[in-house]
Design a protein around this motif. Sequence first.
Motif, mmCIF file in Angstrom:
data_model
loop_
_atom_site.group_PDB
_atom_site.id
_atom_site.type_symbol
_atom_site.label_atom_id
_atom_site.label_comp_id
_atom_site.label_asym_id
_atom_site.label_seq_id
_atom_site.Cartn_x
_atom_site.Cartn_y
_atom_site.Cartn_z
ATOM 1 N N UNK A 86 41.862 37.474 30.536
ATOM 2 C CA UNK A 86 42.272 36.825 31.617
ATOM 3 C C UNK A 86 41.666 35.334 30.766
ATOM 4 N N UNK A 87 42.326 33.995 30.885
ATOM 5 C CA UNK A 87 41.781 32.906 30.387
ATOM 6 C C UNK A 87 41.207 32.012 31.670
ATOM 7 N N UNK A 88 41.832 32.297 32.617
ATOM 8 C CA UNK A 88 41.360 31.858 34.106
ATOM 9 C C UNK A 88 40.395 32.149 34.508
ATOM 10 N N UNK A 89 40.953 33.414 34.697
ATOM 11 C CA UNK A 89 39.733 34.477 35.854
ATOM 12 C C UNK A 89 39.939 35.795 34.771
ATOM 13 N N UNK A 90 39.117 36.513 35.179
ATOM 14 C CA UNK A 90 38.699 38.160 35.312
ATOM 15 C C UNK A 90 38.665 38.661 36.290
ATOM 16 N N UNK A 91 39.229 39.580 35.926
ATOM 17 C CA UNK A 91 38.989 40.478 37.478
ATOM 18 C C UNK A 91 38.373 42.116 37.087
ATOM 19 N N UNK A 92 37.535 42.245 38.735
ATOM 20 C CA UNK A 92 36.977 43.995 37.917
ATOM 21 C C UNK A 92 37.346 44.752 39.170
ATOM 22 N N UNK A 93 37.903 45.973 39.502
ATOM 23 C CA UNK A 93 38.102 46.942 40.076
ATOM 24 C C UNK A 93 37.583 48.014 39.791
ATOM 25 N N UNK A 94 37.030 48.814 41.227
ATOM 26 C CA UNK A 94 37.184 50.641 40.963
ATOM 27 C C UNK A 94 37.955 51.064 41.855
ATOM 28 N N UNK A 107 36.018 36.203 39.323
ATOM 29 C CA UNK A 107 34.936 35.636 38.879
ATOM 30 C C UNK A 107 35.843 34.121 37.545
ATOM 31 N N UNK A 108 35.776 32.794 37.332
ATOM 32 C CA UNK A 108 36.504 32.576 36.669
ATOM 33 C C UNK A 108 35.716 32.266 35.242
#
Length: 399
Positions: A86-94, A107-108
């Motif tokens: 995404x533009x503001x933050x990105x997310x990783x999930x397992x 993370x930003x």
Amino acid sequence: MSYSPRSVPSHKQLIYDCIANLGPVAKAELLEAHDITSSTMTRLLDEMAKEGLILVTGLGPSKGGRKPLLYQVNPDHRYIFGLEISRFTSTLGLFDMNMNQKSVVRWRMDVTMTPERLVDHAVGMMLAFMKDHAIAPERVLGLGIGAVGPLDPGSGVIINPKYFPAKDWEQVPICLMFEEAIQLPTMLENGANTALVGEHWSIRHENVEHALYVSAGVSLRSAMMSYGRIVYGKVDTEGSIGQMIIDVDGPRLGDSGNYGSLETFASVQALERQVRTRLKLGGSLLPNHSSVAPEQVNLDTITSGLNAGDPFITEMFHQSASYFGVGLANLINMFHPELIILGGALINANPMYYRVATDVAVKKSYYSEAYLPEFSMGQLKEDAVVTGAALMVRSRMKL
């Protein structure tokens, strides 16, 4: 090799998905949902049990005869990564196969987060997650990415998204980059679509078939679901709701797009522009940020002024939410969904935005007494995109 986002699932896949969504479930319930013979169902269940895909978890209540066996997905058969870009933050999930979240990190997205750095950072976290949970690479089913578009899911390319802080986010072969970096099958999908898939899964027992997801943030994003399946157009629909014209004589947000479009009145960019214009004209805003220059104004400083009770910012938020409600009403009048899920930075900034937008949408929606849409801010919220991305990988695995 990338997954096809629109491949036709097999009977085995459909039955597996049904068990995943309904389990523990008996064979009789599966037969009611699928047009196959009892012997074929028995064969497929036996195959999946032998392969470790599903487990027999006990016996169900008797309906006059023997108690039936109950089946559920084996959560530890494989694992899946979901990634939001995404533009503001990105997310990783397992996730395991029951969509239990094993680990997550955010993370930003700053000016240094180019595509190459994002891949390096995400792969490093993926390897760390696998080590933490003692998961061998061959036990990972794949990586699903829900990203800001426009994009081309078939080729796994992010085309030319707007407003990314870093450079080089045009024509990014993101699936190929991840596949080369970590040797996992990767699929790409519009983040609004994966958010809707994730949220729909979280309420799977409520039997909602027709749903709409709309995100109000830097841009306006939407996704539609009919009979439990995402509705696709010829091209990626990223940002199309933002180009809905609600004022034929209105301005436009930048140097492209429609004049009088919804995003011109109801987006983070529009709010920031209004506040900056007011400050340049000598207005007194943002009491807790009196030293902020107009060009430094962002959603955080605006929200601070709103929470401090600034009357002008309060008026702007109310006006933006009202326009957003008009856009929602147009979508509702066209589609008539059972459920409308709202997300994004503006929805989460202050409860007033959600309240005003939904009030306006209801008042301007055309419906009979038999139809009244339900609104929600969702169950998964900031985890909706990564969960939906992982679900899309699970639904497209080859059985």
